[in-house]
Each structure stands twice: as structure tokens, then as C-alpha cells.
Design a protein around this motif. Sequence first.
Motif: not given
Length: 221
Positions: A137-140, A145-146, A206-207
Motif C-alpha cells: 500500500r505504501m508503494r501504491a 504520486l509519481e 492513499d484514498l
Amino acid sequence: MRSTGGLLSQTASDTPPVTIGRDAAREAARQELSKPVYHQNDPGLVQRALDRFWDWVGDLFDHASGATPGGALGLVAIAVFAILAIAALWWRLGAPSRTAGPAGALFDDGIRSAADHRTAADALASEGRWSEAVQERMRAVVRSLEERTLLDPRPGRTADEAAAEAAVSLPSHAGALRAAARTFDDVTYGARPADAAMYAALRDLDLALTRTKPLPTGATP
């Protein structure tokens, strides 16, 4: 009969005694003692090596106890203190993670989209594999953002670096980004077990980020 006995006695006394040199005697004894019958109960190679090792440990302990205040008892006390100190550090810092990359990079595999990382995170969470779910989830979050060009794609970026860079254009989520990066580091590199609450916090972040409008470049928060 008398003459015959005298002849035999004279013959025996005239025979010189058998003599053998010192070197020849030593060699004969060595050959005799090298026969397998004399070595059936000898310890094997491993046993001899262990015996020498324990002899060395005993000598080392004797020398150390002689140089330590309190002798052997003092040495034992120091050893117990060292073990307790190591155990305390292990408990405080956690076991070293075997999955940690040498440079602490956030991404350790090929490029995947934010949607791919979200799908993987939800699948892991449904199986109760919270630590891996938190990582995905952190990678998501960072990949999203990228994809929104709020972060430049950069190999080797760490979670802390991503949080600090993203906070510039998303200042209202700066604290949550730092907390998410710290959670990722604790789980990935500190072997801290994750739980459902950690994953829920990252999912909510994230959301929330996807619904937040970033500040224009150069704007003051």
C-alpha cells in the motif's frame, strides 16, 4: 651321557647374544604399535578435534578468569550481563529483516502501476498478511504520486524521501505521509509486525491523497 651334556652346555655358552641397535629397536616398536589391533579404541578424528577445541576453550576461560576481578565468578557475571544487553537490544530494535535492501529502496522489483500495487495490497490484506499489505500500500501511495507527476520517478527513493518530497505539494498531509513512511520502515527494516489498523491508516491516506488537489509549484502553503 656326561660328555654329551657338557658338549651341549659348551655350545650354548659359546653362542653370542643377539643384539639390536637403538634405531632399529625404535623402528621395530613403531611398526608394532602401528598395527590396527592397538588402535581399535582410539577416538575418531572428529572426537580428537572436539577434545582439542574444548581444551582451548578451557585454557581461554582460565586465562580470562585470572585477568577478571572476581575470578571465574566475575567472568560469568560479565557474560550474563552481555547476554542480557544483547537480548534487550534485540527486543527493542527487533530482528534484522532479511528482505531489506542494501540502500533502503522503496521499490525492489520491476515497475508496476499504482493500481497494481493496490490490488496486491488488498489481496494480501484479505489473507491477513498485514506486513506485506502495508508495504504494497505504501508503494501504491508513492507510485500514485509519481503517476500524478507530484513526484519524479527516481530509482532508489526511500519512503522517507518520498514523504518529504510529497509534503511540499501536499502540505495538509505532511504528518500522515511521515507517519506512513515510518510505518513502512518499521515493518520492512525493523521487523515490526503490522496489523489491520496500520493497513487501514495507509489505505485511508492513499484514498485521501487521490482526492486532494496539490499546491501549484512555488506556492506558499
